[in-house]
Design a protein around this motif. Structure first.
Motif, PDB file in Angstrom:
ATOM      1  N   ILE A 105       0.860  -1.179   0.000  1.00  0.00           N
ATOM      2  CA  ILE A 105       0.000   0.000   0.000  1.00  0.00           C
ATOM      3  C   ILE A 105       0.899   1.232   0.000  1.00  0.00           C
ATOM      4  CG2 ILE A 105      -1.861  -1.205   1.212  1.00  0.00           C
ATOM      5  CD1 ILE A 105      -1.095   0.444   3.726  1.00  0.00           C
ATOM      6  N   LYS A 106       0.322   2.377  -0.229  1.00  0.00           N
ATOM      7  CA  LYS A 106       1.098   3.623  -0.287  1.00  0.00           C
ATOM      8  C   LYS A 106       1.851   3.838   1.026  1.00  0.00           C
ATOM      9  CE  LYS A 106       0.727   8.522  -1.259  1.00  0.00           C
ATOM     10  NZ  LYS A 106      -0.160   9.641  -1.583  1.00  0.00           N
ATOM     11  N   GLY A 107       3.153   4.086   0.922  1.00  0.00           N
ATOM     12  CA  GLY A 107       3.993   4.338   2.090  1.00  0.00           C
ATOM     13  C   GLY A 107       4.673   3.100   2.646  1.00  0.00           C
ATOM     14  N   SER A 108       4.226   1.921   2.252  1.00  0.00           N
ATOM     15  CA  SER A 108       4.791   0.666   2.751  1.00  0.00           C
ATOM     16  C   SER A 108       6.050   0.313   1.963  1.00  0.00           C
ATOM     17  CB  SER A 108       3.751  -0.443   2.595  1.00  0.00           C
ATOM     18  OG  SER A 108       4.264  -1.692   2.968  1.00  0.00           O
ATOM     19  N   PRO A 109       7.076  -0.213   2.641  1.00  0.00           N
ATOM     20  CA  PRO A 109       7.141  -0.557   4.062  1.00  0.00           C
ATOM     21  C   PRO A 109       7.407   0.672   4.937  1.00  0.00           C
ATOM     22  CG  PRO A 109       9.191  -1.183   3.002  1.00  0.00           C
ATOM     23  CD  PRO A 109       8.274  -0.651   1.918  1.00  0.00           C
ATOM     24  N   PHE A 110       6.846   0.628   6.146  1.00  0.00           N
ATOM     25  CA  PHE A 110       6.959   1.724   7.100  1.00  0.00           C
ATOM     26  C   PHE A 110       8.103   1.442   8.074  1.00  0.00           C
ATOM     27  CE2 PHE A 110       2.578   1.484   5.714  1.00  0.00           C
ATOM     28  CZ  PHE A 110       2.279   2.802   5.417  1.00  0.00           C
ATOM     29  N   PRO A 111       8.934   2.458   8.412  1.00  0.00           N
ATOM     30  CA  PRO A 111      10.021   2.238   9.369  1.00  0.00           C
ATOM     31  C   PRO A 111       9.497   2.171  10.799  1.00  0.00           C
ATOM     32  CG  PRO A 111       9.980   4.531   8.705  1.00  0.00           C
ATOM     33  CD  PRO A 111       8.923   3.824   7.886  1.00  0.00           C
ATOM     34  N   CYS A 112      10.153   1.367  11.614  1.00  0.00           N
ATOM     35  CA  CYS A 112       9.815   1.239  13.034  1.00  0.00           C
ATOM     36  C   CYS A 112      11.131   1.135  13.809  1.00  0.00           C
ATOM     37  CB  CYS A 112       8.957  -0.005  13.258  1.00  0.00           C
ATOM     38  SG  CYS A 112       8.548  -0.342  14.981  1.00  0.00           S
ATOM     39  N   GLN A 113      11.502   2.200  14.523  1.00  0.00           N
ATOM     40  CA  GLN A 113      12.735   2.205  15.314  1.00  0.00           C
ATOM     41  C   GLN A 113      12.499   1.472  16.632  1.00  0.00           C
ATOM     42  OE1 GLN A 113      15.908   3.049  14.966  1.00  0.00           O
ATOM     43  NE2 GLN A 113      15.564   3.671  12.856  1.00  0.00           N
ATOM     44  N   VAL A 114      13.394   0.556  16.964  1.00  0.00           N
ATOM     45  CA  VAL A 114      13.264  -0.243  18.183  1.00  0.00           C
ATOM     46  C   VAL A 114      14.490  -0.010  19.068  1.00  0.00           C
ATOM     47  CG1 VAL A 114      13.049  -2.585  19.100  1.00  0.00           C
ATOM     48  CG2 VAL A 114      11.886  -1.970  16.965  1.00  0.00           C
TER      49      VAL A 114
END
Length: 135
Positions: A89-98
């Motif tokens: 989908i639009k914007g995917s993949p989304f970053p996720c800082q852990v």
């Protein structure tokens, strides 16, 4: 192929601010309108670790949204992929800082007296990206 479902919002704890190692991260994909005709089998979510390991996440349909969870097991930049009929989908993949707060070390807090300045050192160099606050 039909166009992807209209997406109002995608949100999860790591989207706007970092999330913690071993925390359950819930990914929510809101669809616009109540009758998009999208079934849970048409939406898939995966989390890719900083090492490139891909985890497929279960997807559950909830009224006008799809939810999915994953539990990051290491610090760094994860990527959350959200696909509709195999296409991002639009914007995917989304970053996720852990981050991992247990890797923050504080030195120099041996003895303190009320009303006197106290100097100490905080080493968060191994904890991942994020903000450190002293309250």
């Amino acid at each position: 192929m039909d166009s992807p479902p209209p997406v109002g919002h995608v949100f999860f704890s790591g989207l706007n601010e970092p999330c913690s190692v071993d925390s359950v991260v819930e990914v929510v994909v809101n669809t616009k309108g109540g009758s998009s005709g999208v079934t849970p089998g048409e939406v898939s979510v995966f989390a890719t670790s900083p090492a490139g390991l891909k985890q497929k996440c279960d997807v559950v349909r909830r009224e006008n949204a799809f939810t999915s969870t994953f539990t990051p097991d290491r610090i760094g930049n994860w990527l959350i992929g959200i696909l509709y009929e195999g296409e991002h989908i639009k914007g995917s993949p989304f970053p996720c800082q852990v981050f991992d707060a247990s890797l923050v070390n504080v030195y120099g807090l041996d003895v303190g007296l009320i009303g006197q300045e106290l100097t100490f050192t905080v080493d968060a160099s191994r904890a991942g990206q994020g903000d450190v606050q002293a309250l």
